[in-house]
Design an enzyme around this catalytic site. Sequence first.
Site, mmCIF file in Angstrom:
data_model
loop_
_atom_site.group_PDB
_atom_site.id
_atom_site.type_symbol
_atom_site.label_atom_id
_atom_site.label_comp_id
_atom_site.label_asym_id
_atom_site.label_seq_id
_atom_site.Cartn_x
_atom_site.Cartn_y
_atom_site.Cartn_z
ATOM 1 N N LYS A 79 0.846 -1.191 0.000
ATOM 2 C CA LYS A 79 0.000 0.000 0.000
ATOM 3 C C LYS A 79 0.883 1.244 0.000
ATOM 4 O O LYS A 79 1.881 1.289 0.728
ATOM 5 C CB LYS A 79 -0.901 -0.018 1.240
ATOM 6 C CG LYS A 79 -2.006 1.030 1.240
ATOM 7 C CD LYS A 79 -2.884 0.870 2.482
ATOM 8 C CE LYS A 79 -4.067 1.825 2.477
ATOM 9 N NZ LYS A 79 -4.932 1.620 3.666
ATOM 10 N N SER A 154 -9.686 1.513 2.474
ATOM 11 C CA SER A 154 -8.811 2.298 1.619
ATOM 12 C C SER A 154 -7.707 1.478 0.954
ATOM 13 O O SER A 154 -7.080 1.959 0.018
ATOM 14 C CB SER A 154 -8.166 3.423 2.428
ATOM 15 O OG SER A 154 -7.338 2.867 3.433
ATOM 16 N N SER A 178 -9.873 -0.754 6.709
ATOM 17 C CA SER A 178 -9.273 -0.519 5.391
ATOM 18 C C SER A 178 -8.600 -1.720 4.750
ATOM 19 O O SER A 178 -8.355 -1.706 3.549
ATOM 20 C CB SER A 178 -8.277 0.635 5.476
ATOM 21 O OG SER A 178 -8.987 1.844 5.497
#
Lengths: 480, 90, 484
Positions: A79, A154, A178
């Site tokens: 990420k 996310s 997330s």
Amino acid sequence: MPLYTLEAGQVVEGIKNREFSAEEYISQLLGRIEKVEPKVNAFVTLNKEEGLNRARMLDKKIRDGEQSGPLAGVALSIKDNICTKGMKTTCASKMLESYIPAYDATVIKRLMSAGAIIIGKANLDEFAMGSTTEFSRHGPTRNPWDISRVSGGSSGGSAASVAALECTASLGSDTGGSVRCPASFCSVVGLKPTYGLVSRFGLVSYANSLEQIGPVGRTVSDVVSILNVIAGSDENDHTTINSNKPTYSLQERKGFRAGLVMEFTEGADPGVSKMIYNAADTLEKQGCKCEEVSLPSVQYALASYYTIATAEASSNLARYDNIRYGFDMNPEGYEWNSYFAKARSNFGEEAKRRIIVGSYVLSSGYYGKYYLKAHQVRSLLKHEMETLFKRYDVLIGPTMPILPFKIGERIDDPLKMYLVDIDTVVANLTGMPAISVPAGFADGLPVGLQIMADQFAEQTMLDIAYLFEQAAKVQRSPEL
Amino acid sequence: MVVTREEVKHLGWLAKLEMSDAELQRYTAQIEEIISYLNMLNTIPLEQVKPIAMKKKFSELRKDAPENFEDAVLGTRYRKDGFVKGPRMV
Amino acid sequence: MATTTKIGLEIHCQLTGAKSKLFCRCSSDYRGKAPNANICPICAGLPGTLPLLNQKTVEFAAMITLALGCKFPDDIAFYRKNYFYPDLPKNFQLTQYNAYSITSIGVDGKLEYGNGKDARIRRVQLEEDPGRLVYASGSMDTSVYVLIDYNRAGMPLVEIVTEPDFADPKDVRMFLDKITSIIEHLGVCDTKLEGSVRCDANVSIDGGNKVEIKNISSFADVEKALRYEITRQRTMASREIQVRSETRHWDDARKVTKESRTKEEEQDYRYFPEPDIPMVLLGSEFVSFIRQSMPELPDTRKERFMSKYGLSAHIAQVLIGNKELADFFESTLMIYLSPKEIANWIVTDLMSFVDERQKKEEDKQHLLFAGLKVGPEHIADLARLVDQETINRATAKQILGQIVRTGEMPSALAKKMHASRIDDASVLAQAVQSVFQMEQAAVHDARRNANVANFLLGKVMKITKGTADPKIALEMIQKKLKED
Ligand SMILES: [Mg+2]
Ligand SMILES: [Zn+2]
């Protein structure tokens, strides 16, 4: 079968036993990325050259008969809010569009020394603030099961890249769901560890007291492999728990007691609810005892979560004033207040909104009304959960109350968007571990089963996740 | 009204966020809605509840041993004689 | 009309005794380094970094807390003070704050100073120093950009906040001297380093509005700044102008306080506890550990000087008022144990050379005795010579005056002087001869009363303008009295 469909363990064994080379595996993977990435948009930055180089070096090491690490050769996406030395870390924000960290996050150091290969940086909502990966400067990541729909967020890029076979596994971060939300939406496994199990050093802070870095994989086994490498205390993070490095394993154990959280199933879409009851049936058939339980303080969880998350975020994001690093904007001649305001107006909508909400709840005289209350709710919830964990090994329910929706559908209604986090934020508020495993499909769209356990009871949680995974046999990868 | 436009403007000043009139308008409405939702926190009787706090012992703190960080830390190209250039202060 | 003045202080001491910064491993020895050469991702506020609290700084802050008679809480937390400023890498300062049953490391203390005066200490807190701003053209007003050096960012500071318990700037000065002596004795702060101690003050008169004075760069200037500000406020009162509640800056060059030019909207620091630093448990075990590891405080040292060495309260006070002086005294005793004699030499004679130098240079940046070629061994030697009556005090003073410049050992110098006097034995004999002729009556008396010999000696010293060695002269007189 293409090499990019293999599990992490198979990749490691295959390379070590010279059934195929790391270079072959990485090359096939890069080919796959080239083919599907235009549809999915899971990556912010690709690391092709260095990825190939590392693969070649590994192959040489193997030929020379040297030892290789537990993740040797495994391609991971990371990420893009986890710092990688020398590789851009943008947080999907204009504010960090050209930011290159001077150091590696602890998890990156650990993965690299285990032999993993970072194949690219995965897309996310700006600074991890969102539940859809639509709030990214690089455009939304699309759901590999239906590219007109959101991938969740996310860590949308992490989950989508794993689901779309663009990498073997991934690291995401989970502040309010997330990792688990996109794992659920993309039908992969996503785990949020107990707060303090995994170092946050190098994770760009969104809400410090809530978030943990967590692994995403196509199988429980892959998630365990990654977790074993990244878990354990870190002298660079005071909030990690001081204890011996834990090791998790896949165990076939039966006879678990599971509490099905009523508030979660009641609040979910009927299609989602149905799948969760099916999942409970599956577990019962495996000899588990499932009972409905209640977690009354869940009604306050979102208000507590959004108070704490925005408050901490408003302060965390203050450092982005473009003076020390950032995008190219000459400060000369500007009056400082106007330079700061001008530079910082480049945050995206959602980030700005959360900064303002966070500033509001921390304003003079409001601390006791919001922030302190929100922390008291955490205590309340934790207490309720602990009581339940005296009677149940795990609590289960849907990861997301809804199915993946169309891109753009909720983007103009922030509060409505916030409400979808209701089932996931509980684990963050209480610091307890939670995992989302694929439960099946409703209307052709993925549904995730969430399993929560008591603090540091990751092993129990993984045992049940594994038991369910083996029994449910959910389809693993979409046609793309 | 829970949140006024003036308040949002002041918060924007505190947070150093430049907002156009249209943005201010939109944010005020959205933040009004969000804060109204958060206000439910005020309805919970929580007097007896102590917040959770993570604790560490003195002995677990970082030992006082200096170390040099060798790599370049600052990314900006607006530099002078090793200093970082910032906007003017008046 | 009598006016009442209330002064409160906010004192910042850098914990230069710690080797690394407050939350990172960068060296605390940042002075003199190239700009931004003493930074790391943590103190530069890079994304993803976390504060790592330095154990030593907690220990030091706890020592200060004890020394100022403050109470400890069970555990301490850090708070974020949120405001934007270009010298602040994270745009918040990690500091401590007293709210919602969480407090800073020290609260509610009291410190005696001067002669029986005391001031209440509101709190003692640990916090980080910001970076340093340099104005390209030398002035904030005319620079089109500012130059930022983050080398100082993250230095550990202890902030000491007093209640407004001072009325007279002279008392403030005494109080600050006492604080200086305490932190020097604790070994937590080298107050000689530029900018290692800073003081902000707030002043109000007759219950009027409070004015904060910031940017006072040295303790020495605090008294001046306060006098200026009190006069300013009194003048306004006499003209019936209300004093505004404001922050004023001390203009070091012009020696005036001036209003801040930027009128900001009301600041709101949005304090909340730092989530990346767990609360630190202190507890009784910690407190007794600190008590045991505390170096001797100036007050205790003073008492020891009085009881063990028999020094007067005044002399002992002068010595402990400056740690360097007290250390010098004790180092001298290690060589030669004659406490009263040595204390006198240091406090009255040696200090007279220092005072002149300090008046000339008007700064306290270096050691008291820097530039004087004198060490404990010199004073010990000098005291021994006097004790053994090898030389008298007057000669010893003369010798001191020379050796502070040359660094020669007093005994060596005394030997030379003695030798030169023996060469002049005939001159001395002549002087004695003429005194005997002039004072025949006294000579007569002296033959019966030995004490009168001292009168004759006085006369000899007078006509030799003090250059005679009194011991030799007296011997000569006594010999002559017997001969004739
Ligand atoms: Mg301060
Ligand atoms: Zn540093």
